[in-house]
Design an enzyme around this catalytic site. Structure first.
Site, PDB file in Angstrom:
ATOM      1  N   ASN A 163      -4.845  -2.545  22.939  1.00 25.21           N
ATOM      2  CA  ASN A 163      -4.005  -1.902  23.951  1.00 25.21           C
ATOM      3  C   ASN A 163      -4.720  -0.799  24.728  1.00 25.21           C
ATOM      4  O   ASN A 163      -4.080   0.006  25.389  1.00 25.21           O
ATOM      5  CB  ASN A 163      -2.761  -1.317  23.277  1.00 25.21           C
ATOM      6  N   HIS A 202      -3.807   6.022   3.255  1.00 23.39           N
ATOM      7  CA  HIS A 202      -4.550   4.830   2.843  1.00 23.39           C
ATOM      8  C   HIS A 202      -3.974   3.570   3.493  1.00 23.39           C
ATOM      9  O   HIS A 202      -4.710   2.759   4.082  1.00 23.39           O
ATOM     10  CB  HIS A 202      -4.511   4.738   1.313  1.00 23.39           C
ATOM     11  N   VAL A 260      -5.762 -15.453  -5.714  1.00 24.37           N
ATOM     12  CA  VAL A 260      -5.959 -14.233  -4.918  1.00 24.37           C
ATOM     13  C   VAL A 260      -7.424 -14.148  -4.501  1.00 24.37           C
ATOM     14  O   VAL A 260      -8.328 -14.345  -5.332  1.00 24.37           O
ATOM     15  CB  VAL A 260      -5.559 -12.977  -5.716  1.00 24.37           C
ATOM     16  N   ILE A 311      -6.219   1.687  23.476  1.00 22.41           N
ATOM     17  CA  ILE A 311      -6.122   2.948  22.745  1.00 22.41           C
ATOM     18  C   ILE A 311      -6.890   2.817  21.434  1.00 22.41           C
ATOM     19  O   ILE A 311      -6.701   1.837  20.695  1.00 22.41           O
ATOM     20  CB  ILE A 311      -4.657   3.304  22.435  1.00 22.41           C
ATOM     21  N   ASP A 366       0.843  -1.181   0.000  1.00 21.81           N
ATOM     22  CA  ASP A 366       0.000   0.000   0.000  1.00 21.81           C
ATOM     23  C   ASP A 366       0.890   1.246   0.000  1.00 21.81           C
ATOM     24  O   ASP A 366       2.008   1.225  -0.491  1.00 21.81           O
ATOM     25  CB  ASP A 366      -0.942  -0.030   1.204  1.00 21.81           C
ATOM     26  N   SER A 373     -11.253  -1.125  -0.789  1.00 20.76           N
ATOM     27  CA  SER A 373      -9.963  -1.052  -0.094  1.00 20.76           C
ATOM     28  C   SER A 373     -10.114  -1.293   1.397  1.00 20.76           C
ATOM     29  O   SER A 373      -9.188  -1.773   2.059  1.00 20.76           O
ATOM     30  CB  SER A 373      -9.327   0.328  -0.293  1.00 20.76           C
ATOM     31  N   ASP A 427      -1.513   2.685  17.884  1.00 18.60           N
ATOM     32  CA  ASP A 427      -2.230   1.435  17.644  1.00 18.60           C
ATOM     33  C   ASP A 427      -1.494   0.505  16.684  1.00 18.60           C
ATOM     34  O   ASP A 427      -1.854  -0.666  16.561  1.00 18.60           O
ATOM     35  CB  ASP A 427      -3.633   1.723  17.087  1.00 18.60           C
ATOM     36  N   ASN A 473     -13.902  -0.215  -7.136  1.00 12.19           N
ATOM     37  CA  ASN A 473     -14.960   0.708  -6.691  1.00 12.19           C
ATOM     38  C   ASN A 473     -15.724   1.374  -7.824  1.00 12.19           C
ATOM     39  O   ASN A 473     -16.142   2.514  -7.707  1.00 12.19           O
ATOM     40  CB  ASN A 473     -14.325   1.789  -5.805  1.00 12.19           C
TER      41      ASN A 473
END
Length: 478
Positions: A230, A217, A360, A232, A175, A408, A184, A321
């Site tokens: 955690n 992204h 995939v 958070i 990405d 995505s 995080d 999309n």
């Protein structure tokens, strides 16, 4: 060089001569302005048989044609080359060493910028060209308070009651980079396995090469997969998994084929178990085998994906999309997106890469009511599963959180479930993990919509159903 050797092979430039102008041979479409005229530096893949010896001969063929070998992958028999003459492809194939070459294809229609990767920035610029081009919504910023209770998507797929998985499972996020300072994500990110691939497809392990520069992204995707439990912010589908940033999006928002090839081979060579691919490869929304350049690129990318699968990597990818029927492609008016798009007819050999490569997992998007997201591509026999993708809360840059919509956002939910399955079944091969994912998916019946062909357990909108994190870990929903 043995086939398993991950060391990249690079050569210094020799006399640079040639770059083939992309035409639209075999496609019923107006001719685009021919890119790659003499003097414009262009990028190519040169395919040969996968071996060190054959790859070396292909390199010699490139050099004999006056090109520059930029990166070689003998594991899959692919050479990335640059040249600035419009006869390069023909010269490579017809030269004395041309018998070693299977195919040659330009990877883009715009000239290569030198150096390709510009200065790496540590904060994102305004806007997100990559997300806009891929059809992903802009980030809607929300407060940074703990927000697990608002993660309807995790409850929908049972991730809120599933076991957390294992840090032994490594998920590669191909990405725009992952923010390694986000509270995080920092606990789960393995910098030693992270890499940037946007400098002409040459792997670069420097931190500046794999952190975000122009897009949040990848950071958003990473949070959905494995944001840490955690106390958070939020929690990911597989919060004990290890993340690695494999940056394949350049500063202009493009994912060119050589970037993705680098990413998949890197994952194969660095013990990655799962990859997430929330993109289609530029500049063609669909890569058609009837065009020699596009056919060569399809071959090179497919080899990279298949090699990663043979090395134990299972991959999930966003379906796209455009609200488009991938099972019945007709025309495309959005490509190439790096120069001037043309309208062209499509056939069965035109594929969305990497989503439509065999093996995939192709992931569609649904909303909070488990209805097809309005933007989601679909297609009977193409979509494998569906996952939440509308207004998904996840991590953003500088310690933030925000909402995004797109396939995505759906794909990382499936990648997270694959990570949970790998944790439960560490010896399972990629094909076995895919079968488990699809068999455990919860059936979703078609709505009253003629486009949703198929049956309740496998249809055009939802594939074999909604991914199920709870079942993946053997945990019952309340």
């Amino acid at each position: 060089m043995p086939l398993h050797d991950p060391t990249p092979r690079r050569h210094r430039p020799v006399a640079v001569l040639a770059a083939l102008g992309l035409g639209l041979a075999g496609l019923a479409a107006p001719a685009a302005a021919a890119p790659g005229a003499d003097g414009e530096l262009m990028s190519y893949v040169v395919n040969t048989r996968p071996s060190a010896a054959q790859t070396e001969r292909a390199e010699q063929a490139v050099e004999a044609a006056g090109g520059t070998v930029v990166q070689s992958w003998p594991q899959i028999g692919v050479v990335v080359a640059h040249s600035d003459s419009d006869s390069f492809s023909a010269d490579v194939r017809t030269g004395r060493l041309g018998r070693s070459v299977v195919s040659v294809g330009a990877t883009r229609t715009a000239a290569v910028e030198v150096p390709e990767a510009g200065p790496q920035l540590r904060v994102a610029r305004t806007g997100d060209t990559f997300a806009e081009r891929q059809g992903v919504s802009a980030t809607e910023v929300v407060a940074t308070d703990p927000r697990e209770a608002e993660q309807w998507d995790m409850a929908q797929i049972g991730a809120d009651v599933a076991d957390d998985g294992s840090s032994d499972v490594v998920v590669g996020v191909l990405d725009s980079g992952i923010d390694d300072t986000h509270p995080d994500l920092a606990p789960n990110l393995d910098a030693s396995r992270s890499v940037g691939c946007t400098d002409a497809g040459v792997p670069d392990t420097d931190r500046s090469a794999w952190i975000p520069t122009t897009s949040d992204h990848g950071t958003h995707v990473a949070g959905t997969i494995a944001a840490a439990r955690n106390g958070i912010g939020i929690v990911g589908v597989a919060p004990e998994s290890t993340l690695t940033s494999i940056k394949v999006v350049n500063d202009d928002g493009f994912i060119y084929p050589e970037y993705a090839i680098c990413g998949f081979v890197w994952a194969a060579e660095h013990d990655v178990d799962v990859t997430n691919n929330s993109y289609y490869i530029d500049p063609w929304q669909f890569w058609c085998g009837s065009d020699p350049d596009q056919a060569a690129v399809k071959e090179a990318v497919t080899r990279a994906v298949e090699y990663s699968e043979k090395r134990g990597v299972v991959s999930a990818a966003a379906a796209g999309n455009s609200n488009y029927d991938l099972a019945h492609k007709t025309t495309d008016s959005s490509s190439p997106n790096d120069t001037t798009p043309v309208t062209r007819d499509l056939d069965a050999g035109c594929l969305d890469l990497p989503a439509e490569i065999d093996g995939v997992v192709t992931v569609a998007s649904n909303d909070v009511d488990v209805l097809k997201s309005s933007f989601s591509n679909y297609g009977e026999g193409v979509i494998d599963v569906t996952a939440p993708g509308s207004r998904i809360l996840s991590t953003t840059l500088n310690g933030g959180y925000g909402l995004k919509s797109g396939t995505s956002m759906a794909s990382p939910h499936a990648a997270g479930v694959l990570a949970l399955l790998k944790a439960e079944h560490p010896g399972a091969k990629p094909a076995q993990l895919v079968r488990m994912l699809t068999r455990q998916a919860d059936d979703v019946a078609c709505p009253d919509d003629d486009r949703c062909t198929g049956t309740t357990d496998d249809n055009a909108f939802y594939g074999e159903g909604l991914v199920d994190a709870a079942e993946a870990t053997g945990d019952a929903r309340p």
